[in-house]
Design an enzyme around this catalytic site. Structure first.
Site, PDB file in Angstrom:
ATOM      1  CE  LYS A   1      54.984  42.294  39.838  1.00 38.55           C
ATOM      2  NZ  LYS A   1      53.569  42.723  39.955  1.00 38.55           N
TER       3      LYS A   1
ATOM      4  CG  HIS B   1      23.125  45.280  28.300  1.00 39.68           C
ATOM      5  ND1 HIS B   1      22.464  44.141  28.698  1.00 39.68           N
ATOM      6  CD2 HIS B   1      23.803  45.718  29.397  1.00 39.68           C
ATOM      7  CE1 HIS B   1      22.722  43.906  29.968  1.00 39.68           C
ATOM      8  NE2 HIS B   1      23.545  44.841  30.418  1.00 39.68           N
TER       9      HIS B   1
ATOM     10  NE  ARG C   1      19.375  38.062  27.211  1.00 40.94           N
ATOM     11  CZ  ARG C   1      20.039  38.370  28.318  1.00 40.94           C
ATOM     12  NH1 ARG C   1      20.085  39.619  28.746  1.00 40.94           N
ATOM     13  NH2 ARG C   1      20.675  37.433  29.001  1.00 40.94           N
TER      14      ARG C   1
ATOM     15  CD  GLN D   1      23.775  36.080  35.779  1.00 45.88           C
ATOM     16  OE1 GLN D   1      23.173  35.974  34.698  1.00 45.88           O
ATOM     17  NE2 GLN D   1      23.642  37.131  36.570  1.00 45.88           N
TER      18      GLN D   1
ATOM     19  CB  THR E   1      63.900  45.184  34.461  1.00 48.42           C
ATOM     20  OG1 THR E   1      64.535  46.461  34.358  1.00 48.42           O
ATOM     21  CG2 THR E   1      63.088  45.130  35.739  1.00 48.42           C
TER      22      THR E   1
END
Length: 293
Positions: free
Chosen positions: A12, A246, A175, A218, A57
């Site tokens: 990688k 929240h 809310r 959801q 790499t």
């Protein structure tokens, strides 16, 4: 005790790449993070230190820079496909390639109400992403969005959940709903107008978030993914990760003040993480599209 090497080995590299394409006085900026992962039979280098089959790499890094110079980067999906096909097509030992690209967005600075030719600003954390996989001559493309922060100040409820001796959360019929969207969608086929598709998928995600009256995050997640599949036949499935950011109502009663959903505390902890996949019934097999995600 027997010690063995697993079947899949990867080499990688990760590259930061900025290109400036000049059209007279007008410059066009691309700011990318490119990650390459090349799959092959690399047991010899792990077990004996024999590097004959290793594509360094350094080579991977320089290939990214050279390809950016030889032709315009263009859409990140096309750039990823070019790189993946180069690595698998020119290195006999490379059996598969995964190219992941994040595009960091810049906007032209407005001067006198007009966009400046070569001065840019970057706001927010949103990134356009893609992950291209090429194996055995076939390609899979998964694109998406990271860090798209959304909020609506009404049109969201949350109630009817179970309560026990440890529950303190109050039910609410009004809310703030806020999240930072991580979205991934798997394309079917190639020859797709990547930029137009990305633009429209992003629009659908935003419009659905804004207009869907939400009884739960959801429910909003499912609506957002469904809207994409209903409108974009080139998409086989959508995966969404939505942290519930929240906003708690501040109790102002000690000061003799009433808080009518106007003053909130924005909490970074704790939060709920809502994740889900919306999939077409007739979607193509994903193959290795989601490997290493």
């Amino acid at each position: 005790m027997a010690i063995t090497l697993g079947p899949n080995q990867y080499g990688k590299a990760e590259v930061r790449l900025v290109t400036v394409r000049r059209e007279g006085h007008v410059h066009h900026l691309k700011d990318l993070t490119v990650s390459t992962a090349l799959r092959g039979e690399l047991a010899a280098t792990h077990l004996t230190g024999d590097n004959a089959e290793v594509l360094a790499t350094d080579t991977q890094k320089n290939t990214v820079y050279a390809f950016a110079k030889e032709a315009p980067v263009g859409e990140i999906e096309d750039f990823g496909l070019r790189l993946a096909r180069h690595f698998t097509g020119t290195q006999a030992n490379i059996t598969g390639a995964r190219i992941k690209i994040d595009e960091h967005g810049w906007e032209r600075i407005a001067v006198g109400g007009e966009p400046h030719d070569h001065a840019f600003s970057r706001g927010g954390d949103e990134r356009r992403t893609t992950a291209v996989t090429v194996r055995d001559g076939r390609a899979w493309v998964v694109s998406g969005i990271d860090g798209l922060t959304l909020l609506k100040s009404t049109g969201s409820e949350f109630h009817g959940f179970p309560r026990d001796e440890y529950t303190t959360l109050a039910e609410t019929g009004d809310r703030i709903l806020a999240t930072a969207v991580t979205a991934r969608w798997r394309y079917q086929g190639e020859g797709i107008g990547w930029a137009e598709s990305h633009r429209e998928i992003r629009r659908l995600l935003l419009e659905t978030f804004a207009t869907k009256h939400s009884l739960s995050l959801q429910q909003t997640l499912y609506a957002m993914g469904s809207a994409v599949l209903e409108a974009r036949p080139e998409v086989a499935e959508v995966r969404l990760s939505l942290p519930n950011k929240h906003h708690f109502l501040v109790d102002l009663s000690p000061f003799g003040l009433k808080n009518d959903n106007e003053v909130f505390y924005a909490a970074d902890r704790p939060y709920g993480l809502i994740e889900g996949t919306i999939l077409r019934d007739d979607a193509e097999d994903p193959g290795p599209a989601w490997d290493l995600h």
